[in-house]
Each structure stands twice: as C-alpha cells, then as structure tokens.
Design a protein around this motif. Structure first.
Motif, PDB file in Angstrom:
ATOM      1  N   LYS A 133      -4.409  -0.228   6.686  1.00 24.40           N
ATOM      2  CA  LYS A 133      -5.242   0.102   7.842  1.00 24.40           C
ATOM      3  C   LYS A 133      -4.918   1.532   8.254  1.00 24.40           C
ATOM      4  N   ALA A 134      -5.694   2.080   9.155  1.00 27.35           N
ATOM      5  CA  ALA A 134      -5.515   3.467   9.587  1.00 27.35           C
ATOM      6  C   ALA A 134      -4.089   3.699  10.058  1.00 27.35           C
ATOM      7  N   GLY A 135      -3.484   4.796   9.590  1.00 30.13           N
ATOM      8  CA  GLY A 135      -2.135   5.149  10.004  1.00 30.13           C
ATOM      9  C   GLY A 135      -1.049   4.705   9.056  1.00 30.13           C
ATOM     10  N   MET A 136      -1.357   3.787   8.130  1.00 28.39           N
ATOM     11  CA  MET A 136      -0.357   3.328   7.165  1.00 28.39           C
ATOM     12  C   MET A 136      -0.231   4.336   6.019  1.00 28.39           C
ATOM     13  N   LYS A 137       1.019   4.657   5.642  1.00 27.33           N
ATOM     14  CA  LYS A 137       1.261   5.615   4.561  1.00 27.33           C
ATOM     15  C   LYS A 137       1.232   4.971   3.181  1.00 27.33           C
ATOM     16  N   SER A 138       1.423   3.680   3.122  1.00 28.15           N
ATOM     17  CA  SER A 138       1.381   2.984   1.838  1.00 28.15           C
ATOM     18  C   SER A 138       0.640   1.668   2.010  1.00 28.15           C
ATOM     19  N   ARG A 139       0.427   1.008   0.915  1.00 25.35           N
ATOM     20  CA  ARG A 139      -0.370  -0.218   0.931  1.00 25.35           C
ATOM     21  C   ARG A 139       0.499  -1.450   0.731  1.00 25.35           C
ATOM     22  N   ASP A 155       6.611  -0.723   0.099  1.00 22.40           N
ATOM     23  CA  ASP A 155       7.598   0.297   0.382  1.00 22.40           C
ATOM     24  C   ASP A 155       6.974   1.247   1.398  1.00 22.40           C
ATOM     25  N   ASN A 156       7.766   2.122   1.989  1.00 22.22           N
ATOM     26  CA  ASN A 156       7.267   3.045   3.002  1.00 22.22           C
ATOM     27  C   ASN A 156       8.095   4.324   2.939  1.00 22.22           C
ATOM     28  N   SER A 157       7.431   5.441   2.705  1.00 20.92           N
ATOM     29  CA  SER A 157       8.135   6.716   2.540  1.00 20.92           C
ATOM     30  C   SER A 157       8.876   7.145   3.802  1.00 20.92           C
ATOM     31  N   ASP A 158       8.495   6.625   4.952  1.00 26.36           N
ATOM     32  CA  ASP A 158       9.197   6.957   6.195  1.00 26.36           C
ATOM     33  C   ASP A 158      10.660   6.521   6.160  1.00 26.36           C
TER      34      ASP A 158
END
Length: 208
Positions: A133-139, A155-158
C-alpha cells in the motif's frame, strides 16, 4: 563487515485465499503475481549449509510466468469473485503453453548442466503474490510453494542497519499489524533446507 539483511519467511496455516482477503481487509492491494519454476544444480555437497549458502552453492535456472499485475485482465476475474487458485493456475497453464519454446530452452539448459557434471538438487514450483500500500518500501509476498506450503516473506530496508534479532522483531510486528499473529520467538521456514532434508527446517533468517 557487511551487515546482515534479514528476510522472514513464516509458514502459514491457511490457504492463499484466506491471506488474500485478510490483506485486502487491512488496506493492502494485490499488485503483482507470478508462477515460477526454479531448478537448482550443483557439484557441491550441501550438507550443513544455511539457506543462503545453499542458494549460493547452486546454479539456478528459472522459468517464470506473470500471472497478473495491476493492469491485467485477471484482476477483473478476482473482482468478479473467482478464487485466486482458479485464476492463477489457469493463467500459469496458459503461460506455459504460450511460452513453450522458452520453457523447453530452460529444460535443455538443465540437461546440459547435468552433462557437465552437475546434479539437480531442487525442482520447485511456487505461486507468488505481492501486496503493498502507499508508503510501503517493500512488498509482502505470499507464496504457495510446492512441497513446503503457504509462506509469507517480508523484509524492509528501513531495518537493515539493526541487529538481526531487532530486524526480525520489527518485521514480525509489522506483519502482525496487517493481520498476522506471530511471536518474536517464532522461527521462519527455510524452503531449500526443508526440501533437501525432507523435513521442515527453521531458522531466524531466510536470507542468512
């Protein structure tokens, strides 16, 4: 020293349809789906290796068929109430027929590797659905993997700069915010090690 990136891959209890509806309910959209045949070949002994080490020890041949994306007509099939299973298995079958030459080329490459002294150690089929959804950096990826089950990968690059355990906790917390119910102590399932050892194999990091 290179920082370790954590990807969680959690084995799920329900079918794909259940999680599709759950994620939609929590505001995510299905943005992409594909069906993929992966064949792994190696000359090495894979005993005792981690999931990521197994991947790196192999040559992977891949044949993939896009089942649908946000612009695909198959999205309309889902909106009309057809089940995910009905839509993606039909699309994959049609995709293999349409791309018959590419599929046969992949099989031919595998035969050549065997002639060159490699052995095929894995032959996997997975149906892979991506949600965001909007604002998510990964799926968020929900995969139905032949011989393993239904698995959610994320996973999440943050979080990449954090310690491994902190990355895992944040990833699981984020998944729980979208309807899952994981404990920080829950381990993820390793796909290749599970297939290799013919029993479910777990670890903290499916990218480790």
């Amino acid at each position: 020293m290179e920082k370790e990136i954590v990807e969680v891959g959690m084995l799920l209890k329900h079918d794909m349809e259940y999680y599709h509806k759950m994620l939609l309910k929590h505001g995510l959209s299905l943005v992409y789906a594909c069906a993929t045949r992966d064949m792994y070949y190696t000359k090495q002994n894979l005993d005792g290796l981690t999931e990521n080490q197994m991947k790196k020890a192999c040559i992977r041949l891949r044949f993939s068929v896009k089942v649908f994306d946000e612009t695909s007509e198959n999205i309309d099939d889902l909106k009309q109430g057809k089940s995910i299973e009905e839509v993606y298995k039909k699309a994959f079958k049609n995709g293999c027929e349409t791309n018959h030459d590419d599929f046969q080329k992949t099989l031919k490459q595998g035969k050549q590797l065997i002639l060159d002294g490699y052995k095929q150690v894995f032959n996997t089929l997975k149906f892979d659905f991506h949600y965001c959804k909007a604002g998510m950096k990964s799926r968020i990826q929900i995969q139905e993997i032949e011989g393993v089950g239904v698995v959610v990968y994320y996973d999440n690059s943050d979080y990449y700069g954090l310690p491994v355990d902190s990355q895992r906790e944040k990833l699981l917390d984020e998944l729980n915010a979208y309807g899952f119910n994981f404990k920080h102590t829950d381990l993820g399932i390793d796909k290749l090690r599970t297939i290799y050892y013919h029993k479910r194999m777990y670890s903290k990091n499916q990218n480790g």
